[in-house]
Design a protein around this motif. Structure first.
Motif, PDB file in Angstrom:
ATOM      1  N   GLN A  42       0.859  -1.188   0.000  1.00  0.00           N
ATOM      2  CA  GLN A  42       0.000   0.000   0.000  1.00  0.00           C
ATOM      3  C   GLN A  42       0.905   1.250   0.000  1.00  0.00           C
ATOM      4  O   GLN A  42       2.080   1.155   0.332  1.00  0.00           O
ATOM      5  CB  GLN A  42      -0.874   0.006   1.257  1.00  0.00           C
TER       6      GLN A  42
ATOM      7  N   ASP B  39       2.571  -7.783   4.773  1.00  0.00           N
ATOM      8  CA  ASP B  39       1.411  -7.933   3.896  1.00  0.00           C
ATOM      9  C   ASP B  39       1.897  -8.340   2.501  1.00  0.00           C
ATOM     10  O   ASP B  39       2.478  -7.518   1.791  1.00  0.00           O
ATOM     11  CB  ASP B  39       0.636  -6.611   3.858  1.00  0.00           C
TER      12      ASP B  39
ATOM     13  N   GLU C 157      -1.176  -6.272  -6.286  1.00  0.00           N
ATOM     14  CA  GLU C 157      -2.240  -6.859  -5.457  1.00  0.00           C
ATOM     15  C   GLU C 157      -2.949  -5.760  -4.690  1.00  0.00           C
ATOM     16  O   GLU C 157      -4.150  -5.820  -4.433  1.00  0.00           O
ATOM     17  CB  GLU C 157      -1.648  -7.888  -4.484  1.00  0.00           C
ATOM     18  N   GLU C 158      -2.177  -4.728  -4.288  1.00  0.00           N
ATOM     19  CA  GLU C 158      -2.750  -3.698  -3.411  1.00  0.00           C
ATOM     20  C   GLU C 158      -3.640  -2.712  -4.156  1.00  0.00           C
ATOM     21  O   GLU C 158      -4.178  -1.781  -3.562  1.00  0.00           O
ATOM     22  CB  GLU C 158      -1.648  -2.962  -2.655  1.00  0.00           C
TER      23      GLU C 158
ATOM     24  N   GLN D 244      -4.330  -9.673   9.317  1.00  0.00           N
ATOM     25  CA  GLN D 244      -4.681  -8.262   9.076  1.00  0.00           C
ATOM     26  C   GLN D 244      -5.926  -7.824   9.828  1.00  0.00           C
ATOM     27  O   GLN D 244      -6.505  -6.789   9.512  1.00  0.00           O
ATOM     28  CB  GLN D 244      -4.868  -7.964   7.582  1.00  0.00           C
TER      29      GLN D 244
ATOM     30  N   HIS E 104      -2.167  -2.511   6.758  1.00  0.00           N
ATOM     31  CA  HIS E 104      -2.295  -1.330   5.893  1.00  0.00           C
ATOM     32  C   HIS E 104      -1.919  -0.092   6.695  1.00  0.00           C
ATOM     33  O   HIS E 104      -2.575   0.950   6.625  1.00  0.00           O
ATOM     34  CB  HIS E 104      -3.701  -1.218   5.277  1.00  0.00           C
TER      35      HIS E 104
HETATM   36 MN    MN Z   1      -2.874  -5.431   1.540  1.00  0.00          MN
END
Ligand code: MN
Ligand code: HGY
Ligand code: MN
Length: 396
Positions: free
Chosen positions: A80, A87, A118-119, A181, A370
């Motif tokens: 992110q 992550d 992916e983010e 997460q 995140h």
């Molecule tokens: Mn993520």
């Protein structure tokens, strides 16, 4: 197979250096940034050293291939804009360590992947969406980030590398290890989660166009203030969702842009991301109808309403066979574990279109992700790695 926890942790910390944020263990490594591509080039070298055949595709998805048919293990190494060190990175480096251990032991064949974006700088799990055929490369290329950069221009940085297309039929299944997460495992003091299913997601950019004007001279009754429209939309939406959602339903306006975004001008335009997630397909669609109807209704008060493309991934169930191997391996450790749904999206959602998939979670301290503060105890990281390795051995 002899898994080497020190080699695994050393590699994981080495990856963290690419885009290290200066805030604790945080990283800033968004898709196609210099830090992301440098990390991928480094990872390609590690894959080669592990005896894997390194292949890139046009999206910048990076594969280290073992002889077919192999199990595929991995996740993503992009982050992110403000992200943590685990992550995605955890799943890729766990795959790399298991591939090394498998090479040292003379089998079974284990391939490794780091999917790109992916983010969702450009969409939602964009790299694996294209690889699995859920999204065409042409449609992906037209997506833009919040600064207006197209994916087509961002992925031009992959070009100096030779690209090919990697056939999903060469793999027997996909295993993705990830941090939870969320707070469930940490709150319950459990050390492992075996994923049952991954929720679905919808993501839609909405724009209200009103009239830009002077903030001192324009009477309140005559304004067409796009920021006010957006805030009224949010208030109405929360009210209308009340009888539709469950405690597991979530919705987020995570990116907001006002134009021209300055104190003495009535905002003429408000653009924002509207994202919602739920495990139930009907509810996702019901929420979409409410969102669109509410936005149009606000528009009747003097605003043009524009909807961007709807990005959608449906809920998916994990493969019983792969999940069973993870559960047997978790049980063997004697550690506390549970079966649980994933509220975060993962590359496994897309990959499930082309092969069986399953996922393993380890706890997130305080349920935070995140964010730069994201972390997991190293003994939990290693326990997860051992369970993943044991599951691979059981599946061989
Ligand atoms: Mn993520
Ligand atoms: O947002 C998600 O669930 C994922 O981390 N991209
Ligand atoms: Mn992730």
């Amino acid at each position: 197979m002899h898994i080497n926890p020190d080699r695994f942790l050393t590699s994981l910390h080495r990856l963290r250096q690419f885009g290290a944020s200066g805030h604790g263990k945080g990283v800033v490594r968004p898709a196609y940034s210099d830090a992301d591509m440098a990390a991928r080039d480094w990872l390609a070298g590690e894959m080669r050293d592990a005896g894997l055949d390194v292949q890139w595709d046009a999206m910048g998805n990076l594969f280290g291939l073992a002889p077919e048919p192999s199990l595929l293990i991995g996740s993503h190494t992009d982050s992110q804009p403000e992200g943590g060190w685990l992550d995605g990175a955890l799943g890729v480096m766990a795959g790399l360590e298991i591939a090394r251990a498998a090479r040292d032991a003379g089998g079974p064949p284990v391939s490794v992947v780091s999917f790109q974006d992916e983010e969702g700088r450009f969409g939602v799990t964009t790299g694996s969406a294209v690889w699995s055929g859920a999204l065409s490369l042409e449609a992906a290329d037209a997506l833009t980030d919040t600064a207006g950069v197209s994916l087509a221009s961002a992925r031009a940085c992959v070009a100096p590398r030779e690209v090919s297309s990697i056939d999903p039929r060469g793999f027997k299944g996909f295993l993705e290890m990830h941090i939870e997460q969320g707070p469930v495992l940490d709150d319950a003091r459990e050390r492992l989660g075996i994923v049952t299913d991954i929720v679905g997601i919808r993501d839609l950019r909405i724009t209200f166009d009103g009239q830009q004007n002077h903030a001192g001279t324009t009477p309140m009754a005559l304004r067409r203030d796009a920021a006010q429209a957006m805030m009224q939309f949010n208030a109405l939406l929360c009210e209308r969702f009340r009888n539709v959602v469950t405690p597991q339903s979530v919705w987020t306006m995570g990116h907001i842009a006002l134009h021209p975004n300055t104190p003495s001008i009535i905002p003429g335009r408000a653009t924002f991301s509207m994202q919602w997630r739920d495990g139930n397909l009907d509810r996702l669609e019901h929420m979409e109808r409410i969102i669109r109807d509410t936005a149009r209704e606000i528009g009747e008060g003097g605003f043009d309403v524009t909807f961007g493309p709807l990005l959608a991934l449906d809920p998916v169930v994990m493969d019983a066979g792969l999940r069973g191997a993870l559960e047997a391996a978790a049980r063997e450790t004697g550690a506390a574990w549970r079966a649980m749904p994933s509220g975060a999206l993962h590359d496994a959602t897309n990959v499930s279109r082309v092969m069986p998939v399953a996922m393993l979670f380890v706890p997130s301290i305080g349920g935070i992700s995140h964010a730069f503060e994201e972390d997991t105890r190293e003994d939990d990281l290693v326990l997860g790695l051992r369970v993943l390795g044991d599951a691979v051995a059981r599946l061989a």
